[in-house]
Design an enzyme around this catalytic site. Structure first.
Site, PDB file in Angstrom:
ATOM      1  N   GLU A  74      39.009 111.901  17.072  1.00 29.14           N
ATOM      2  CA  GLU A  74      39.639 110.747  17.709  1.00 29.14           C
ATOM      3  C   GLU A  74      41.128 110.970  17.933  1.00 29.14           C
ATOM      4  O   GLU A  74      41.666 110.585  18.966  1.00 29.14           O
ATOM      5  CB  GLU A  74      39.438 109.481  16.857  1.00 29.14           C
ATOM      6  CG  GLU A  74      40.196 108.295  17.451  1.00 29.14           C
ATOM      7  CD  GLU A  74      39.828 106.941  16.891  1.00 29.14           C
ATOM      8  OE1 GLU A  74      39.228 106.886  15.808  1.00 29.14           O
ATOM      9  OE2 GLU A  74      40.152 105.946  17.556  1.00 29.14           O
ATOM     10  N   ASP A  90      35.441 110.881  13.425  1.00 30.60           N
ATOM     11  CA  ASP A  90      36.355 109.738  13.426  1.00 30.60           C
ATOM     12  C   ASP A  90      36.945 109.710  12.022  1.00 30.60           C
ATOM     13  O   ASP A  90      36.254 109.378  11.055  1.00 30.60           O
ATOM     14  CB  ASP A  90      35.610 108.437  13.739  1.00 30.60           C
ATOM     15  CG  ASP A  90      36.589 107.292  14.002  1.00 30.60           C
ATOM     16  OD1 ASP A  90      37.762 107.407  13.581  1.00 30.60           O
ATOM     17  OD2 ASP A  90      36.177 106.290  14.617  1.00 30.60           O
ATOM     18  N   ILE A  92      39.145 107.795  10.517  1.00 33.41           N
ATOM     19  CA  ILE A  92      39.067 106.452   9.924  1.00 33.41           C
ATOM     20  C   ILE A  92      38.532 105.511  11.000  1.00 33.41           C
ATOM     21  O   ILE A  92      39.246 105.167  11.941  1.00 33.41           O
ATOM     22  CB  ILE A  92      40.438 105.955   9.412  1.00 33.41           C
ATOM     23  CG1 ILE A  92      40.969 106.898   8.323  1.00 33.41           C
ATOM     24  CG2 ILE A  92      40.312 104.520   8.873  1.00 33.41           C
ATOM     25  CD1 ILE A  92      42.347 106.543   7.790  1.00 33.41           C
ATOM     26  N   ASP A  93      37.270 105.148  10.879  1.00 39.70           N
ATOM     27  CA  ASP A  93      36.729 104.130  11.767  1.00 39.70           C
ATOM     28  C   ASP A  93      36.960 102.790  11.076  1.00 39.70           C
ATOM     29  O   ASP A  93      36.654 102.641   9.887  1.00 39.70           O
ATOM     30  CB  ASP A  93      35.232 104.367  12.007  1.00 39.70           C
ATOM     31  CG  ASP A  93      34.670 103.348  12.979  1.00 39.70           C
ATOM     32  OD1 ASP A  93      35.355 103.041  13.966  1.00 39.70           O
ATOM     33  OD2 ASP A  93      33.559 102.849  12.742  1.00 39.70           O
ATOM     34  N   THR A  95      40.208 101.291  11.658  1.00 38.56           N
ATOM     35  CA  THR A  95      41.622 101.529  11.323  1.00 38.56           C
ATOM     36  C   THR A  95      42.371 100.232  11.027  1.00 38.56           C
ATOM     37  O   THR A  95      43.226 100.194  10.139  1.00 38.56           O
ATOM     38  CB  THR A  95      42.316 102.283  12.487  1.00 38.56           C
ATOM     39  OG1 THR A  95      41.589 103.476  12.735  1.00 38.56           O
ATOM     40  CG2 THR A  95      43.749 102.635  12.153  1.00 38.56           C
ATOM     41  N   ASP A 217      32.940 107.072  17.607  1.00 34.86           N
ATOM     42  CA  ASP A 217      32.471 105.819  16.994  1.00 34.86           C
ATOM     43  C   ASP A 217      30.950 105.842  16.832  1.00 34.86           C
ATOM     44  O   ASP A 217      30.394 105.252  15.921  1.00 34.86           O
ATOM     45  CB  ASP A 217      32.799 104.607  17.891  1.00 34.86           C
ATOM     46  CG  ASP A 217      34.286 104.403  18.115  1.00 34.86           C
ATOM     47  OD1 ASP A 217      35.032 104.432  17.130  1.00 34.86           O
ATOM     48  OD2 ASP A 217      34.689 104.206  19.286  1.00 34.86           O
TER      49      ASP A 217
END
Ligand code: IPD
Length: 269
Positions: A74, A90, A92-93, A95, A217
């Site tokens: 990402e 990802d 940190i999905d 955020t 995602d």
């Protein structure tokens, strides 16, 4: 020359090892405090120093363990190319949850072979809950095989969704939601798409839809949802992707799909 492509199980083992280390870093950085390092598409689309550090750590680990593979992330985009395997991360999905210390964010890491996701792991940074899947091998959380909801009635369904960062897109998504909500049990906006898909995989919500998801995602959570029995698709047989992702148990798919099609859920900016 014969290509040697690892089995999904081997790729999953690497994904789990790397995602656990990444989640440990994200957890530690959160406990030391968080600040916004940059913004992306809009002023509310933030990047924290942890997003960047965790993605770098994942890149470095994969370069060490699987030097010939490509990585799509990402924060730093695409790196490496040429081989059959591509990793999608990802860091940190969720955020915004991470920024506000809401314990609902995750590291998401998937492995694709020749463009198809074959293994994936999603790990909640705070709780350590970990969802995994391999293609054909089922979806699992902490040793338990997962099965999605069997709810057949849209009016009884708890449906998760999310919103993009662009205000004009959010306005369209809000209109769709306003028309959908009278026809479902209720809506949840939990703030991390990968976790929404994992919750749907174990029936903690009945279904999920969202416009605007990126590959990072969707990749790991989409496989977890599919392997738990959900149908994961776009509108009218299109593949799930940026236009729309609908993840619903087989009996709920058509009613939810048809409502979303009528409401032009894949349309708008
Ligand atoms: C976001 C979250 C959110 C979803 C957005 C995503 P990020 O990812 O998954 O729940 O509604 O569409 O962009 O920015 O937290 O990695």
């Amino acid at each position: 020359m014969v290509r040697s492509v690892p089995e999904p199980r081997e790729l999953l083992e690497i994904a789990i090892e790397v995602a656990r280390e990444a989640a440990t870093t994200a957890y530690r950085m959160r406990s030391q405090g968080v600040s916004v390092a940059a913004t992306k598409s809009t002023v509310t689309d933030v990047v924290t120093a942890a997003d960047q550090a965790v993605e770098r750590q994942v890149h470095d680990a994969l370069r060490r363990l699987r030097p010939a593979d490509a990585v799509l992330g990402e924060e730093y985009g695409e790196a490496g190319a040429g081989g059959a395997v591509r990793w999608i991360v990802d860091p940190i999905d969720g955020t915004v949850n991470y920024l506000y210390d809401i314990p609902h964010s995750a590291v998401s890491l998937a492995a694709e072979v020749d463009g198809a996701v074959v293994a994936g792991v999603v790990r909640n940074i705070r709780t350590g809950e970990e969802w995994t899947a391999t293609v054909g091998g089922g979806a699992w959380r902490d040793g338990q095989r997962l099965r999605c909801s069997t709810e057949p009635d849209l009016g009884q369904a708890l449906v998760a969704t999310g919103f993009g960062y662009d205000p004009r897109r959010r306005q369209h998504q809000g209109r769709v939601l306003a028309e959908l909500i009278p026809h479902v049990r209720d809506i949840r906006r939990l703030g991390a798409a990968a976790l929404d898909l994992c919750l749907a995989a174990e029936g903690r919500v009945d279904a999920y839809y969202e416009k605007g998801l990126a590959a990072w995602d969707l990749a790991a959570g989409g496989l977890v949802a599919t392997e738990a029995g959900l149908r994961v698709s776009g509108l009218a047989g299109a593949a799930a992707g940026p236009d729309l992702v609908i993840a619903a148990p087989p009996a709920l798919f058509a009613p939810l799909h048809d409502r979303l099609a009528d409401l032009d859920a894949a349309g708008g900016p």
